[in-house]
Design a protein around this motif. Sequence first.
Motif, mmCIF file in Angstrom:
data_model
loop_
_atom_site.group_PDB
_atom_site.id
_atom_site.type_symbol
_atom_site.label_atom_id
_atom_site.label_comp_id
_atom_site.label_asym_id
_atom_site.label_seq_id
_atom_site.Cartn_x
_atom_site.Cartn_y
_atom_site.Cartn_z
ATOM 1 N N GLU A 380 0.832 -1.196 0.000
ATOM 2 C CA GLU A 380 0.000 0.000 0.000
ATOM 3 C C GLU A 380 0.875 1.258 0.000
ATOM 4 O O GLU A 380 0.572 2.236 -0.682
ATOM 5 N N THR A 384 0.428 3.856 -2.980
ATOM 6 C CA THR A 384 -0.309 5.095 -2.748
ATOM 7 C C THR A 384 0.482 6.173 -2.009
ATOM 8 O O THR A 384 0.112 7.329 -2.067
ATOM 9 N N GLN A 385 1.545 5.807 -1.299
ATOM 10 C CA GLN A 385 2.158 6.834 -0.465
ATOM 11 C C GLN A 385 3.569 7.218 -0.879
ATOM 12 O O GLN A 385 4.272 7.917 -0.160
ATOM 13 N N GLU A 437 -5.090 -8.914 -7.937
ATOM 14 C CA GLU A 437 -5.320 -7.610 -8.551
ATOM 15 C C GLU A 437 -5.827 -6.569 -7.558
ATOM 16 O O GLU A 437 -5.316 -5.462 -7.485
ATOM 17 N N LYS A 438 -6.865 -6.948 -6.788
ATOM 18 C CA LYS A 438 -7.487 -5.951 -5.932
ATOM 19 C C LYS A 438 -6.731 -5.798 -4.624
ATOM 20 O O LYS A 438 -6.329 -4.711 -4.246
ATOM 21 N N LEU A 439 -6.563 -6.915 -3.933
ATOM 22 C CA LEU A 439 -6.046 -6.812 -2.561
ATOM 23 C C LEU A 439 -4.546 -6.566 -2.543
ATOM 24 O O LEU A 439 -4.035 -5.857 -1.700
ATOM 25 N N TYR A 441 -2.836 -5.205 -5.025
ATOM 26 C CA TYR A 441 -2.503 -4.108 -5.934
ATOM 27 C C TYR A 441 -1.730 -4.572 -7.161
ATOM 28 O O TYR A 441 -0.927 -3.830 -7.724
ATOM 29 N N GLY A 442 -1.923 -5.828 -7.544
ATOM 30 C CA GLY A 442 -1.220 -6.327 -8.729
ATOM 31 C C GLY A 442 0.282 -6.392 -8.572
ATOM 32 O O GLY A 442 1.012 -6.477 -9.552
ATOM 33 N N VAL A 515 -6.307 -10.508 6.542
ATOM 34 C CA VAL A 515 -7.713 -10.695 6.923
ATOM 35 C C VAL A 515 -8.588 -10.552 5.678
ATOM 36 O O VAL A 515 -9.526 -11.324 5.463
ATOM 37 N N THR A 519 -11.261 -13.142 4.124
ATOM 38 C CA THR A 519 -12.653 -12.751 3.926
ATOM 39 C C THR A 519 -13.093 -13.058 2.502
ATOM 40 O O THR A 519 -14.220 -13.468 2.257
#
Lengths: 661, 359
Positions: A380, A384-385, A437-439, A441-442, A515, A519
């Motif tokens: 992440e 994003t940062q 892909e989603k969790l 971030y590819g 987690v 899920t």
Amino acid sequence: MHRWSGVEQGRRPAVSVIVALAALLLLPACGRKTGDALEEALENARPESTAAEPTRAEPAPPPAERGTEPFTPPALAALDAEAKWIDRPVRDGLKMLREAQKQETVLATVDEALALENDSAAANAKILSALGRLPEPEQADLEARIDRHVTGDLGSTNPIMISTSAEFDILGLTGFGLFSFDRILEPFATAETVASWQTSADGLLDKVVLRDDILWSDGRPITAHDIAFTYTVIMDPRVPVPAVRSGTDQLRWVHAYDDRTLVFFHKEPLATNVWNINFPVLPKHIYEKTWEQDPTLKDSPEHVTLEQSPVSGGPYEIVERKRGQQIVLRRRASWATVGGTRVREEPFFKEIRFRIIEDPNTSLLALKSGEIDEMILLPEQWTTQTKGEDFSGRNTKVTAPEWVSFHFGWNIETPFFADRRIRRAMSYAFDHDAMLEKLCYGLYEPAVGTFHQSSWMSPKKKLEPSKQDLDKAEALLDEAGWTDHDNDGVRDKEINGRLVPFEFSMLVNQQPLRVAICTLLKENLDQIGVRVNVRPTESTVLQQLTQEKKFQAYLGGWGAGTDPDSSENIWATGAGRNFTGYSNPEVDRLFAEGRRVLDRAKRAEKYARIQEILYEDQPYTWLYWRNSFYGFSKGLRGYVFSPRGPYHYSPGFSSLWMPRE
Amino acid sequence: MNASSPIRSSGFWAEAWRRFRRKPLAMAALAFVSLLMLVAGLAPAIAGTKPVICRYKGRLYAPCLGYFDRRLEPTIFAKDKFRGTYPRNLVEKDPGSWAVWPLVFQDPYRSVRDDEWPGRPANPARDEGRPSRINLFGTDQAGVDVFAKMVHGTTIALLVGFVSMGIAGSIGIVVGALGGYLGGWVDMLTSRVTEIVMCIPTLVLILSIMALLEKPTIWHTMAIIGATGWTGIARLTRGEFLRLRQSEFVTAARATGAGPVRIMLRHILPNALAPILVPITFGIASAILTESSLSFLGFGPPPPSASWGSILNDARSNLSMWWLVVFPGVAIFLTVLAYNLIGEGLQEATDPRLREARK
């Protein structure tokens, strides 16, 4: 003082558990500069360490109890006559890298690379290629200081007590070693310390001749006797060695014939012997007087002093240590210059400062403000940062594959997962694409097995990563007898006269990404009538429950060792880290054979077969390989990645440098 | 005497309600809480992916009840391999079927897949799920709709308040009443027990119990909050009972031969209830906050949960996703504020001294 030794031994298993935990949770992959994976190494250390002896103040136990059988080494001349010595590689990691880089084409200039935002594979390759190069003569600033960080304080500065990733980072620079491995994990003896290395034709002996120009930081020469002495200390069960005893316990004996000649006697001619002869070294002249009185190596006044200012055998020595805050290492002159002559290359940094920062958000702030020069980025953070000027003003970032993989482990001893079809159904049910892909971030690659796809032990014919296929999953479940008999929407099966619904708990640590993955599995299985209860669990509890096999399924991960044999304790029947209870005689046999085959191509076949069998059996649903993501200060050059990250191999950290202003 | 006391008592409550009604803030808060209850009760009809009512193969079903309890969801859909996806399957497997859908087609527990609702793309995931026409409050990292989560999370927020304070109220009133009315060693004992329980740090207790439990659920959290949060109520009740047991109507009741239980329940309690209701109302607010902070710390109901605090927890790793902070944050703030306003209104409406002071 002796009274304490029993207490310490009682604590040893706890230490291993905590570090093993680090492995399961996968803190930054703990590398062992000197050899195989820490994660795996620990397990080997455990069985003997749990055999805690009663507290005793009597004289030292007879040798038989001291971890080694009595052994009288034959005369060197007799050995030389019989051994038929075969020369083994003695190399300089830095020189090898320099040679290798001469063949590489540089994809970008340094200025271009520094101006790049790392937003594509091409940009990543350019940055690695331009900034990963070694300095031209006179280009490096030899007075430079690098600010690094570790995520926890040192437990000990004693090299044989090495176990956490922080200790591997720091003691790897202050410790003395004979062996190392390069960026494709090929082992060799380091030319900085070794003059020659030979193995006997039968594979039972290794002979090493040391160089005569190596000194401890107190000025005394480092000799073969230091290594033989360290072996006896490590093998003494009273000494609470957390990690390095696994490996040395495969040795029969280590004998120093003179100051420079050392022979390792093996119990068996194993392919893994090259890793077993690789362990940290203590200065004999310091410890031989004190260790018998205080085998904990840290309680007596002398040892307390040594702990604070240890004698160093590596290129750096610890000059400052503020507990919980920072540790400062300085290059020692007596490493490169002996008797007024330059005998070795000087390390590029004069000073290395390790800040102790536990929280990744704090270290990112420190990196952005220039307080530290390097850190591991979370996915992440990477995505994003680290995009804006606040990051790229001072820093750049790079990524490379790393051999750390994650999986769902299915407890084969429960009625749910005993059947292979069900484990395969689980792998078919899970939406791997959505996870990647989603969790993730590819950023991560799909995993198919215990060995990395690019490694030499992986099968030639690539195994297909699992893809979601709910029809197949349902067909497999139906076939295995798990259908909805009582019409309540949940699959069930009659076991011992009782209708058992397919509902199980999934243990996972509290990290949000993991987690979220569990899920997702819950959602997927829900669609085909299987209920999952996701249980985020505190990490020590998770470790304990998996150890004791008190679980139905869990999400965890492993860092790969330098040798495929280190995976044996995950897969062999009844092995210490075989949490899932997997047992396949063929796999057991292949591991035993793989260890005894010396030819790498033939060995590779054994492990490739293991990988294929595991793929068929699916004791794990393999999820992804977690790559390396690093942020580096723009002033830093020379980072080159191995499957175990940029530091823990040869040259590893030694290839980093800063240019002159 | 017995005949006249209920009349006076009801007069007191009518009077209190009359005064409460005059406070616009308290009334607005009451309206807000009523609205929340409505939302909680109708959550599956407001946001969800299961039809509210549908006709399938000649029979009527209400799959949306599955959001309240899995067992209420008709199993015929699992049998017919719907795999949790209703819109297309209904039409494909029974062309004559019809369905009434929730107002917003979004699921609180999972991301809506591509073309699940004919013609609508999958929910955006990662950090791209800004609020939009389809995702009113945006989506979280996994693509789950925040609006749907918050609608379904209302149930948790309200339940936590009512259940935990229900437990705390019952314990507190019983303990306080016994101590206050009986006095002597009983009072001594209950007061000391109250003081001991006061010393227990609720949050730490919940954290450790959650770690010990095999299958921790939201009900455990409520039970613990309730079991530790009754001390204030007990003390107040004890004070009221101490005061009222000396009063004339109690003496009169005793003179007519009423037993202690009857006196406590019939005579003292109705008169003591007003001041006791106030800490209970404030307690509901603080229970909601406790639950949110637990979920924020990752000790809330097991995932996937729609608790407001757990949405905040998702925001922790990426603060640039402001919609994960603002919406649940505002919801928690407003709810807690509403309960506090109601509590305050109640206090002013029932306490004659405060009423005088405000004039």
